[in-house]
Design a protein around this motif. Structure first.
Motif, mmCIF file in Angstrom:
data_model
loop_
_atom_site.group_PDB
_atom_site.id
_atom_site.type_symbol
_atom_site.label_atom_id
_atom_site.label_comp_id
_atom_site.label_asym_id
_atom_site.label_seq_id
_atom_site.Cartn_x
_atom_site.Cartn_y
_atom_site.Cartn_z
ATOM 1 N N GLY A 10 0.788 -1.323 -0.146
ATOM 2 C CA GLY A 10 -0.179 -0.098 -0.097
ATOM 3 C C GLY A 10 1.040 1.185 -0.005
ATOM 4 O O GLY A 10 1.995 1.154 -0.497
ATOM 5 N N HIS A 11 0.511 2.326 0.541
ATOM 6 C CA HIS A 11 1.281 3.612 0.794
ATOM 7 C C HIS A 11 2.663 3.391 1.253
ATOM 8 O O HIS A 11 3.640 3.809 0.591
ATOM 9 C CB HIS A 11 0.523 4.561 1.698
ATOM 10 N N ILE A 12 3.027 2.744 2.256
ATOM 11 C CA ILE A 12 4.092 2.595 3.047
ATOM 12 C C ILE A 12 4.935 1.626 2.247
ATOM 13 O O ILE A 12 6.034 1.872 1.663
ATOM 14 C CB ILE A 12 4.118 2.155 4.316
ATOM 15 N N SER A 32 -2.384 -8.707 -0.297
ATOM 16 C CA SER A 32 -3.283 -9.617 0.197
ATOM 17 C C SER A 32 -3.808 -10.536 -0.939
ATOM 18 O O SER A 32 -4.384 -11.647 -1.012
ATOM 19 C CB SER A 32 -4.188 -9.352 1.199
ATOM 20 N N ALA A 54 2.992 -13.516 0.066
ATOM 21 C CA ALA A 54 3.634 -13.016 1.484
ATOM 22 C C ALA A 54 4.665 -14.222 1.861
ATOM 23 O O ALA A 54 5.713 -13.831 2.078
ATOM 24 C CB ALA A 54 2.678 -12.764 2.430
ATOM 25 N N LEU A 70 -2.693 -3.667 10.923
ATOM 26 C CA LEU A 70 -2.513 -4.475 12.198
ATOM 27 C C LEU A 70 -3.130 -5.535 12.069
ATOM 28 O O LEU A 70 -2.799 -6.971 12.680
ATOM 29 C CB LEU A 70 -2.442 -3.629 13.599
ATOM 30 N N ALA A 72 -3.922 -7.671 9.981
ATOM 31 C CA ALA A 72 -3.558 -8.779 9.223
ATOM 32 C C ALA A 72 -2.132 -9.512 9.729
ATOM 33 O O ALA A 72 -1.661 -10.500 9.306
ATOM 34 C CB ALA A 72 -3.027 -8.137 7.868
ATOM 35 N N ASP A 75 -1.764 -13.114 9.924
ATOM 36 C CA ASP A 75 -1.468 -13.632 8.507
ATOM 37 C C ASP A 75 0.062 -13.768 8.095
ATOM 38 O O ASP A 75 0.332 -14.193 7.030
ATOM 39 C CB ASP A 75 -2.202 -13.101 7.363
ATOM 40 N N THR A 89 6.326 -1.344 10.405
ATOM 41 C CA THR A 89 5.564 0.012 10.240
ATOM 42 C C THR A 89 4.380 0.199 10.871
ATOM 43 O O THR A 89 3.887 1.259 10.668
ATOM 44 C CB THR A 89 5.598 0.560 8.850
ATOM 45 N N ASN A 91 0.746 0.369 12.773
ATOM 46 C CA ASN A 91 0.188 1.347 13.747
ATOM 47 C C ASN A 91 -1.174 0.525 14.029
ATOM 48 O O ASN A 91 -1.869 0.096 13.193
ATOM 49 C CB ASN A 91 -0.165 2.776 13.155
ATOM 50 N N TYR A 93 -5.042 1.307 14.716
ATOM 51 C CA TYR A 93 -6.377 2.156 14.319
ATOM 52 C C TYR A 93 -7.447 1.078 14.824
ATOM 53 O O TYR A 93 -7.901 0.469 13.910
ATOM 54 C CB TYR A 93 -6.362 2.644 12.874
ATOM 55 N N ARG A 96 -10.124 0.497 11.949
ATOM 56 C CA ARG A 96 -9.656 -0.467 11.057
ATOM 57 C C ARG A 96 -9.270 -1.787 11.587
ATOM 58 O O ARG A 96 -9.757 -2.752 10.753
ATOM 59 C CB ARG A 96 -8.382 0.444 10.173
ATOM 60 N N PHE A 127 9.904 3.517 10.233
ATOM 61 C CA PHE A 127 8.983 4.426 9.390
ATOM 62 C C PHE A 127 7.707 4.438 9.918
ATOM 63 O O PHE A 127 6.601 4.500 9.045
ATOM 64 C CB PHE A 127 8.956 3.523 8.090
ATOM 65 N N VAL A 131 4.636 10.298 7.297
ATOM 66 C CA VAL A 131 3.440 10.143 6.254
ATOM 67 C C VAL A 131 4.265 9.430 5.103
ATOM 68 O O VAL A 131 5.371 9.834 4.679
ATOM 69 C CB VAL A 131 2.950 11.262 5.866
ATOM 70 N N ALA A 132 3.597 8.507 4.616
ATOM 71 C CA ALA A 132 4.424 7.461 3.442
ATOM 72 C C ALA A 132 5.133 8.282 2.264
ATOM 73 O O ALA A 132 6.229 8.177 2.074
ATOM 74 C CB ALA A 132 3.235 6.637 2.910
#
Ligand SMILES: NC(=O)c1ccc[n+]([C@@H]2O[C@H](COP(=O)([O-])OP(=O)(O)OC[C@H]3O[C@@H](n4cnc5c(N)ncnc54)[C@H](OP(=O)(O)O)[C@@H]3O)[C@@H](O)[C@H]2O)c1
Length: 211
Positions: A10-12, A32, A54, A70, A72, A75, A89, A91, A93, A96, A127, A131-132
């Protein structure tokens, strides 16, 4: 140059893949939904990266980055990451990730959960409080006045040293927060979270964190 397994595209994951390829690393990256969904990203990475599952990314990695929501974490394949440095990296939330009692009750940090899940890896926070998009744009050479600093934490000194060298390569000073149990100081909503700060400012923000 080493091969980096990036789990999360994703972003990061995307920003780090670009930054790493630009620095000569080989990248194997996973999401995923499967490698076939990463065609555009791989095309943008100038032949230095390939998409994988993965497990394959973890297996190919000399060292790895886990950069997923987080929720995930269960997995993430542990066996192929054994013995390897793993940058975390992630965090928390709750909206989410759902509620995670150990975090809500402040019994653990997000990186301690990752270390628990990857007991034979050397996990380091990295990291997670930038922000990414800034990862590849906000760095500057060592010695630049007011150079931006990023925090790391690990229970493995070798992993802390590794992140310190990588941060420098990306253009950031490092502030060592200590073991993973202290990494709550740089988690979401703390003073050091996603603000631009030099090393002195980061140290001051870490000191005034409250749990
Ligand atoms: N965005 C930021 O600026 C930022 C900054 C610092 C830290 N962080 C943290 O870093 C982590 C990643 O953030 P992000 O913004 O890059 O997230 P994102 O854009 O939502 O991307 C998440 C990536 O993880 C993949 N993923 C999800 N479940 C997976 C699984 N079970 N196995 C393999 N890959 C899986 C997703 O793949 P699919 O798309 O195929 O589902 C996607 O590629 C998060 O914990 C976030 O809180 C983000």
């Amino acid at each position: 140059m080493s091969t980096v397994g990036i789990i999360g595209a994703g972003h990061i994951g995307t920003a780090l893949a670009h930054g790493l390829v630009a620095r000569g690393y080989d990248v194997v990256i996973a999401n995923s939904r499967g490698p076939e969904t990463l065609t555009d990203l791989i095309a943008s990475l100038d032949g230095k990266a390939r998409a994988a599952t993965a497990s394959e990314a973890a297996d190919a990695a000399d060292w790895a980055i886990v950069t997923v929501p987080l929720k995930a974490l269960p997995d993430i394949p542990a066996a192929p990451l054994a013995g390897k440095i793993v940058l975390d990296t992630c965090n928390y939330y709750p909206q989410r990730d759902g509620r995670i009692a150990a975090l809500d009750e402040k019994r653990a940090t997000t990186s301690q959960l990752m270390q628990e899940h990857l007991p034979d890896s050397k996990v380091a926070k990295a990291f997670n409080h930038i922000v990414a998009e800034q990862i590849v744009t906000d760095g500057s050479p060592a010695g630049t006045p007011d150079r931006r600093a990023l925090a790391t934490a690990s229970d493995h000194p070798e992993a802390t040293a590794f992140v310190t060298a990588l941060y420098d390569d990306f253009g950031y000073d490092t502030v060592d927060v200590g073991p993973l149990g202290e990494s709550w100081r740089v988690e979401r909503d703390q003073p050091a979270y996603v603000v631009r700060q030099n090393a002195d400012e980061l140290r001051a923000n870490l000191a005034r964190a409250t749990r």
